[in-house]
Structures are given as C-alpha cells and as structure tokens.
Design a protein around this motif. Sequence first.
Motif, PDB file in Angstrom:
ATOM      1  N   TRP A 140      50.802  49.866 144.095  1.00  0.00           N
ATOM      2  CA  TRP A 140      49.518  49.314 144.503  1.00  0.00           C
ATOM      3  C   TRP A 140      48.524  50.459 144.665  1.00  0.00           C
ATOM      4  O   TRP A 140      48.733  51.376 145.466  1.00  0.00           O
ATOM      5  CB  TRP A 140      49.650  48.583 145.843  1.00  0.00           C
ATOM      6  CG  TRP A 140      50.470  47.319 145.804  1.00  0.00           C
ATOM      7  CD1 TRP A 140      50.831  46.606 144.697  1.00  0.00           C
ATOM      8  CD2 TRP A 140      51.010  46.612 146.937  1.00  0.00           C
ATOM      9  NE1 TRP A 140      51.560  45.502 145.064  1.00  0.00           N
ATOM     10  CE2 TRP A 140      51.693  45.480 146.425  1.00  0.00           C
ATOM     11  CE3 TRP A 140      50.977  46.827 148.315  1.00  0.00           C
ATOM     12  CZ2 TRP A 140      52.341  44.569 147.266  1.00  0.00           C
ATOM     13  CZ3 TRP A 140      51.618  45.922 149.149  1.00  0.00           C
ATOM     14  CH2 TRP A 140      52.289  44.808 148.630  1.00  0.00           C
ATOM     15  N   SER A 141      47.462  50.454 143.877  1.00  0.00           N
ATOM     16  CA  SER A 141      46.404  51.480 143.951  1.00  0.00           C
ATOM     17  C   SER A 141      47.003  52.886 144.012  1.00  0.00           C
ATOM     18  O   SER A 141      46.689  53.677 144.916  1.00  0.00           O
ATOM     19  CB  SER A 141      45.527  51.254 145.198  1.00  0.00           C
ATOM     20  OG  SER A 141      45.114  49.920 145.303  1.00  0.00           O
ATOM     21  N   THR A 205      39.082  46.705 141.306  1.00  0.00           N
ATOM     22  CA  THR A 205      37.937  47.335 140.651  1.00  0.00           C
ATOM     23  C   THR A 205      36.959  47.948 141.648  1.00  0.00           C
ATOM     24  O   THR A 205      36.139  48.789 141.276  1.00  0.00           O
ATOM     25  CB  THR A 205      37.171  46.317 139.789  1.00  0.00           C
ATOM     26  OG1 THR A 205      36.683  45.254 140.624  1.00  0.00           O
ATOM     27  CG2 THR A 205      38.058  45.732 138.697  1.00  0.00           C
ATOM     28  N   ALA A 206      37.014  47.536 142.933  1.00  0.00           N
ATOM     29  CA  ALA A 206      36.096  48.067 143.940  1.00  0.00           C
ATOM     30  C   ALA A 206      36.764  49.133 144.810  1.00  0.00           C
ATOM     31  O   ALA A 206      36.281  49.419 145.907  1.00  0.00           O
ATOM     32  CB  ALA A 206      35.567  46.935 144.815  1.00  0.00           C
ATOM     33  N   PRO A 211      40.542  55.869 141.904  1.00  0.00           N
ATOM     34  CA  PRO A 211      39.878  55.197 140.774  1.00  0.00           C
ATOM     35  C   PRO A 211      40.751  54.138 140.110  1.00  0.00           C
ATOM     36  O   PRO A 211      41.945  54.361 139.880  1.00  0.00           O
ATOM     37  CB  PRO A 211      39.598  56.352 139.798  1.00  0.00           C
ATOM     38  CG  PRO A 211      39.607  57.583 140.642  1.00  0.00           C
ATOM     39  CD  PRO A 211      40.605  57.335 141.727  1.00  0.00           C
ATOM     40  N   VAL A 212      40.152  53.008 139.798  1.00  0.00           N
ATOM     41  CA  VAL A 212      40.880  51.931 139.133  1.00  0.00           C
ATOM     42  C   VAL A 212      41.348  52.357 137.739  1.00  0.00           C
ATOM     43  O   VAL A 212      42.322  51.819 137.202  1.00  0.00           O
ATOM     44  CB  VAL A 212      40.010  50.658 139.051  1.00  0.00           C
ATOM     45  CG1 VAL A 212      38.817  50.871 138.125  1.00  0.00           C
ATOM     46  CG2 VAL A 212      40.830  49.460 138.590  1.00  0.00           C
ATOM     47  N   VAL A 234      44.564  43.980 137.156  1.00  0.00           N
ATOM     48  CA  VAL A 234      43.355  44.475 137.809  1.00  0.00           C
ATOM     49  C   VAL A 234      42.706  43.317 138.544  1.00  0.00           C
ATOM     50  O   VAL A 234      42.448  42.262 137.949  1.00  0.00           O
ATOM     51  CB  VAL A 234      42.371  45.075 136.772  1.00  0.00           C
ATOM     52  CG1 VAL A 234      41.077  45.483 137.457  1.00  0.00           C
ATOM     53  CG2 VAL A 234      42.997  46.263 136.065  1.00  0.00           C
ATOM     54  N   ILE A 235      42.473  43.507 139.841  1.00  0.00           N
ATOM     55  CA  ILE A 235      41.879  42.453 140.660  1.00  0.00           C
ATOM     56  C   ILE A 235      40.396  42.760 140.851  1.00  0.00           C
ATOM     57  O   ILE A 235      40.026  43.789 141.424  1.00  0.00           O
ATOM     58  CB  ILE A 235      42.584  42.344 142.025  1.00  0.00           C
ATOM     59  CG1 ILE A 235      44.075  42.033 141.822  1.00  0.00           C
ATOM     60  CG2 ILE A 235      41.926  41.270 142.879  1.00  0.00           C
ATOM     61  CD1 ILE A 235      44.854  41.933 143.121  1.00  0.00           C
ATOM     62  N   MET A 236      39.565  41.872 140.368  1.00  0.00           N
ATOM     63  CA  MET A 236      38.127  42.078 140.429  1.00  0.00           C
ATOM     64  C   MET A 236      37.649  42.128 141.884  1.00  0.00           C
ATOM     65  O   MET A 236      38.022  41.292 142.710  1.00  0.00           O
ATOM     66  CB  MET A 236      37.401  40.960 139.683  1.00  0.00           C
ATOM     67  CG  MET A 236      37.757  40.887 138.198  1.00  0.00           C
ATOM     68  SD  MET A 236      37.379  42.428 137.321  1.00  0.00           S
ATOM     69  CE  MET A 236      35.588  42.444 137.485  1.00  0.00           C
ATOM     70  N   GLN A 237      36.830  43.151 142.179  1.00  0.00           N
ATOM     71  CA  GLN A 237      36.173  43.329 143.481  1.00  0.00           C
ATOM     72  C   GLN A 237      37.137  43.647 144.622  1.00  0.00           C
ATOM     73  O   GLN A 237      36.720  43.681 145.781  1.00  0.00           O
ATOM     74  CB  GLN A 237      35.338  42.097 143.846  1.00  0.00           C
ATOM     75  CG  GLN A 237      34.230  41.775 142.852  1.00  0.00           C
ATOM     76  CD  GLN A 237      33.297  42.969 142.603  1.00  0.00           C
ATOM     77  OE1 GLN A 237      32.840  43.600 143.548  1.00  0.00           O
ATOM     78  NE2 GLN A 237      33.042  43.269 141.342  1.00  0.00           N
ATOM     79  N   ALA A 238      38.396  43.896 144.325  1.00  0.00           N
ATOM     80  CA  ALA A 238      39.345  44.261 145.381  1.00  0.00           C
ATOM     81  C   ALA A 238      39.181  45.732 145.741  1.00  0.00           C
ATOM     82  O   ALA A 238      38.969  46.583 144.875  1.00  0.00           O
ATOM     83  CB  ALA A 238      40.777  43.994 144.926  1.00  0.00           C
TER      84      ALA A 238
END
Length: 274
Positions: A140-141, A205-206, A211-212, A234-238
Amino acid sequence: MNHPITIKSGQLELSGVLQYPPLNSDEQRADKYPLIIICHGFIGNRMGTDRLFVEAADRLTKRGYLVLRFDYGGCGESTGDYGSGGLDALIEQTRTVLDYAAGLDLVDLERIILVGHSLGGAVAVLTASRDSRVKSLVLWSPVAHPFMDIRNIIGVKAIEEIERTGKSDYMHYELTKQFTDSLAQFQPLTELRGYNGDVLIVHGTADTVIPVDYCFLYQKMFWLRKEGNCDKEVIMQADHTFSSKAERDHLFDITFRWIDAIGKRRNDWSLWTI
C-alpha cells in the motif's frame, strides 16, 4: 479474538497482537489458517494512521485469516530506539516475526502474506526477496527510493544536520547517520528480483507523501522477473493513508478480493496431482 504477544528480536522486545477469526459457539477452529503480517511505515505503529491496520485486521479475521500486527523497535509499545538502527534492522525484525509465525501450529505455511504500507512496503519487499517463507505481497503506497523518500519527509535540513552532527530530532525520534546511511544502501526496485511470488500494489492519486508513479514503476520491475504475477490498482483521489471512508472501503475491497483469489488459486492447484 485478540492475543497480545511479545517477540524477542535480539535485545529488543517487539510488541504485537495476534488476531484469530471469530467462531460461533458450535464451531471448531480449522487446523490451519492463512496468515497476514502487517508491516507499518516510518515512525508508525501497529494500529496505523486513523486505525488503518486495526480496521484491516478486523475485516480480515472475519474472512477467515489470522492477522499479526506488530510495532517495530522503538515504535508503539516495542522497546528500543527506532532511529538508532537502520533499514537492515527493520528487515531483521520482520524476519524474526516470520520465525515466530512459522512456529505457530495454526499457520498455513504456504499462505503467509506480508502487507506493507509506505516504508513498510519497502521493508516487505526487501524481506520477501531474502525470505522464501513470504508467499504473497501486498504493498500500500510503497516507498521505492528509501533515502530520497524519507529525506523528502523529514526535510533536507534534517539530513544536513545528521551529516554535520550525526543525528537529528524528528517528531521526538532521534534519527542517526546509521539510519540514513542504511536507507541509501537498499534498493527495493532492483532487489525485488529475488522474490518470485505474487504481488498486489495499491496507491492513491492524491498521495502527497509517496508519488503514485511508484506503483507503475514497481509493477514494471516486478514484471521483469521470470516468475510471479503483479497486479496494481490506482484509487482516484485517495491520499497516503486512504483516510476517507470511501477510499478505505475501496482499498479493503481490492485487497481482500485479491488475497481471496490468490488463496483460491493455490487451493485449486493443490487438487491436481502428477
């Protein structure tokens, strides 16, 4: 059921909790359970930011998994000084936790999974590349460039102070030159070739901390291996810790479906005989 544990790692005592799947009054425990070991990030702890790991563990046990959460030395309730060691110390502590897990009768040794967040993701990769007991990886990230990424977190001035005086205080943690030097010595993106199991990478992405783009880079490098698959989402705005309810639900849904699918595939293969 949560069982507090203490794992001896050299001179350290690592504090943790082993969580069992719940049982109804008329149920008996299975002979073996798949095990999830959660590796927290830089100056983190086994609970996770906003209880990320607590929530993950609660949901995983309801799906039939054993979960082991622990604090690295100097974090949470574990003894020691986090910043006095190096990345090699975190890898060694993770392997000590694997030693403990491998000695549990309830653990299915063919289904030991490391879940690593942020710097814990890099530690999970480096551990898996050195220890064949890790069968699957969830990142995770994840940190990809340990020295550069931690430098960006603590700031250039802190790095300069460490170079000048040998240490620097960051969030009440005393980070030493041994710690920062070790970050530069390990390269997860190249060392990952020593691991041949399956991998899932999830990133938001957030994310303003890591960095994503790293999830694409990691996947490319994992694909260059001769064995093992690598999936990414990739989870948008996460953000970095998947802090909103929607982001966290999405993270858990992706992760748990992937882990279940890996287990089903392994079970299906075990039915075949040659």
